[in-house]
Scaffold this motif. Sequence first.
Motif, PDB file in Angstrom:
ATOM      1  N   MET A   1      52.439  44.760  41.413  1.00 31.16           N
ATOM      2  CA  MET A   1      51.150  44.149  41.179  1.00 31.16           C
ATOM      3  C   MET A   1      51.011  42.971  42.143  1.00 31.16           C
ATOM      4  O   MET A   1      51.607  41.938  41.934  1.00 31.16           O
ATOM      5  N   ASN A   2      50.251  43.122  43.195  1.00 31.24           N
ATOM      6  CA  ASN A   2      50.045  42.073  44.188  1.00 31.24           C
ATOM      7  C   ASN A   2      48.810  41.261  43.816  1.00 31.24           C
ATOM      8  O   ASN A   2      47.701  41.571  44.229  1.00 31.24           O
ATOM      9  N   ILE A   3      49.013  40.192  43.030  1.00 32.52           N
ATOM     10  CA  ILE A   3      47.914  39.354  42.561  1.00 32.52           C
ATOM     11  C   ILE A   3      48.169  37.930  43.029  1.00 32.52           C
ATOM     12  O   ILE A   3      49.298  37.459  43.012  1.00 32.52           O
ATOM     13  N   HIS A   4      47.102  37.265  43.447  1.00 34.28           N
ATOM     14  CA  HIS A   4      47.217  35.884  43.910  1.00 34.28           C
ATOM     15  C   HIS A   4      46.070  35.067  43.330  1.00 34.28           C
ATOM     16  O   HIS A   4      45.049  35.618  42.906  1.00 34.28           O
ATOM     17  N   PRO A   5      46.213  33.734  43.306  1.00 33.02           N
ATOM     18  CA  PRO A   5      45.133  32.888  42.778  1.00 33.02           C
ATOM     19  C   PRO A   5      43.845  33.060  43.579  1.00 33.02           C
ATOM     20  O   PRO A   5      43.878  33.380  44.765  1.00 33.02           O
ATOM     21  N   ILE A   6      42.721  32.833  42.909  1.00 33.08           N
ATOM     22  CA  ILE A   6      41.410  32.886  43.569  1.00 33.08           C
ATOM     23  C   ILE A   6      41.140  31.484  44.102  1.00 33.08           C
ATOM     24  O   ILE A   6      40.971  30.544  43.338  1.00 33.08           O
ATOM     25  N   LYS A   7      41.106  31.373  45.438  1.00 41.00           N
ATOM     26  CA  LYS A   7      40.944  30.058  46.060  1.00 41.00           C
ATOM     27  C   LYS A   7      39.603  29.889  46.765  1.00 41.00           C
ATOM     28  O   LYS A   7      39.131  28.774  46.938  1.00 41.00           O
ATOM     29  N   THR A   8      39.001  30.982  47.184  1.00 38.18           N
ATOM     30  CA  THR A   8      37.755  30.890  47.948  1.00 38.18           C
ATOM     31  C   THR A   8      36.680  31.748  47.295  1.00 38.18           C
ATOM     32  O   THR A   8      36.963  32.605  46.450  1.00 38.18           O
ATOM     33  N   GLU A   9      35.458  31.535  47.726  1.00 38.76           N
ATOM     34  CA  GLU A   9      34.336  32.336  47.232  1.00 38.76           C
ATOM     35  C   GLU A   9      34.531  33.805  47.611  1.00 38.76           C
ATOM     36  O   GLU A   9      34.181  34.711  46.845  1.00 38.76           O
ATOM     37  N   ASN A  10      35.107  34.042  48.781  1.00 38.05           N
ATOM     38  CA  ASN A  10      35.385  35.410  49.221  1.00 38.05           C
ATOM     39  C   ASN A  10      36.428  36.073  48.309  1.00 38.05           C
ATOM     40  O   ASN A  10      36.269  37.235  47.920  1.00 38.05           O
ATOM     41  N   ASP A  11      37.488  35.332  47.956  1.00 43.00           N
ATOM     42  CA  ASP A  11      38.481  35.846  46.998  1.00 43.00           C
ATOM     43  C   ASP A  11      37.795  36.195  45.677  1.00 43.00           C
ATOM     44  O   ASP A  11      38.081  37.227  45.063  1.00 43.00           O
ATOM     45  N   TYR A  12      36.908  35.311  45.241  1.00 42.96           N
ATOM     46  CA  TYR A  12      36.186  35.493  43.981  1.00 42.96           C
ATOM     47  C   TYR A  12      35.360  36.778  44.005  1.00 42.96           C
ATOM     48  O   TYR A  12      35.445  37.602  43.092  1.00 42.96           O
ATOM     49  N   ARG A  13      34.573  36.972  45.062  1.00 44.86           N
ATOM     50  CA  ARG A  13      33.742  38.179  45.170  1.00 44.86           C
ATOM     51  C   ARG A  13      34.603  39.447  45.233  1.00 44.86           C
ATOM     52  O   ARG A  13      34.283  40.454  44.585  1.00 44.86           O
ATOM     53  N   ASN A  14      35.690  39.400  45.987  1.00 44.68           N
ATOM     54  CA  ASN A  14      36.581  40.569  46.078  1.00 44.68           C
ATOM     55  C   ASN A  14      37.213  40.891  44.731  1.00 44.68           C
ATOM     56  O   ASN A  14      37.350  42.065  44.362  1.00 44.68           O
ATOM     57  N   THR A  15      37.592  39.859  43.988  1.00 46.45           N
ATOM     58  CA  THR A  15      38.199  40.067  42.672  1.00 46.45           C
ATOM     59  C   THR A  15      37.183  40.657  41.699  1.00 46.45           C
ATOM     60  O   THR A  15      37.510  41.565  40.920  1.00 46.45           O
ATOM     61  N   LEU A  16      35.947  40.176  41.736  1.00 45.86           N
ATOM     62  CA  LEU A  16      34.898  40.746  40.880  1.00 45.86           C
ATOM     63  C   LEU A  16      34.685  42.226  41.192  1.00 45.86           C
ATOM     64  O   LEU A  16      34.519  43.048  40.283  1.00 45.86           O
ATOM     65  N   GLN A  17      34.715  42.553  42.455  1.00 43.55           N
ATOM     66  CA  GLN A  17      34.539  43.949  42.863  1.00 43.55           C
ATOM     67  C   GLN A  17      35.703  44.807  42.353  1.00 43.55           C
ATOM     68  O   GLN A  17      35.503  45.918  41.862  1.00 43.55           O
ATOM     69  N   GLU A  18      36.913  44.274  42.436  1.00 40.17           N
ATOM     70  CA  GLU A  18      38.066  45.021  41.927  1.00 40.17           C
ATOM     71  C   GLU A  18      37.981  45.184  40.407  1.00 40.17           C
ATOM     72  O   GLU A  18      38.285  46.247  39.866  1.00 40.17           O
ATOM     73  N   ILE A  19      37.554  44.129  39.719  1.00 40.58           N
ATOM     74  CA  ILE A  19      37.398  44.199  38.262  1.00 40.58           C
ATOM     75  C   ILE A  19      36.410  45.299  37.896  1.00 40.58           C
ATOM     76  O   ILE A  19      36.642  46.061  36.954  1.00 40.58           O
ATOM     77  N   GLU A  20      35.329  45.384  38.630  1.00 39.08           N
ATOM     78  CA  GLU A  20      34.328  46.415  38.358  1.00 39.08           C
ATOM     79  C   GLU A  20      34.947  47.811  38.404  1.00 39.08           C
ATOM     80  O   GLU A  20      34.648  48.665  37.575  1.00 39.08           O
ATOM     81  N   GLY A  21      35.837  48.027  39.338  1.00 38.08           N
ATOM     82  CA  GLY A  21      36.493  49.327  39.453  1.00 38.08           C
ATOM     83  C   GLY A  21      37.523  49.593  38.369  1.00 38.08           C
ATOM     84  O   GLY A  21      37.907  50.736  38.137  1.00 38.08           O
ATOM     85  N   LEU A  22      37.962  48.532  37.693  1.00 35.80           N
ATOM     86  CA  LEU A  22      38.989  48.679  36.650  1.00 35.80           C
ATOM     87  C   LEU A  22      38.424  48.631  35.233  1.00 35.80           C
ATOM     88  O   LEU A  22      39.179  48.687  34.267  1.00 35.80           O
TER      89      LEU A  22
END
Length: 126
Positions: A1-22
């Motif tokens: 599980m390659n997970i890292h803290p959300i530090k930037t707005e770009n990280d945030y948007r990418n994480t939301l997109q991944e959540i949507e798929g899960l």
Amino acid sequence: MNIHPIKTENDYRNTLQEIEGLMMAKTGSIEGDRLDVLVTLVEDYERKHYPIDFPDPIEAIKFAMEQRSLTVKDFRGVAIFAKACFGHPSPSKQQKLNATTYASGGPDSSSSPRPDPTRGRNIGSK
């Protein structure tokens, strides 16, 4: 599980997109566990970067009245006002808080801790 803290707005948007798929992941599965961790990270990021201030209780009531096209003239006395707003002539503090939270569009107040019904009572003595 390659997970890292959300530090930037770009990280945030990418994480939301991944959540949507899960979102349909089964609880307890690897995907479900990943979803839980990612949601926790997003909640933390949002709490820090997008704080929500709750409105003044009076302003929240005025807003709710406006949404329902009500005026002060619609309430003939405090008891009628309280009954219309809270469903009971003398609302409890929790009912007032729930109404304010509802009117402000805040989070569901049912997640708040419930008061201890035995508090202040001498349980067990006769």
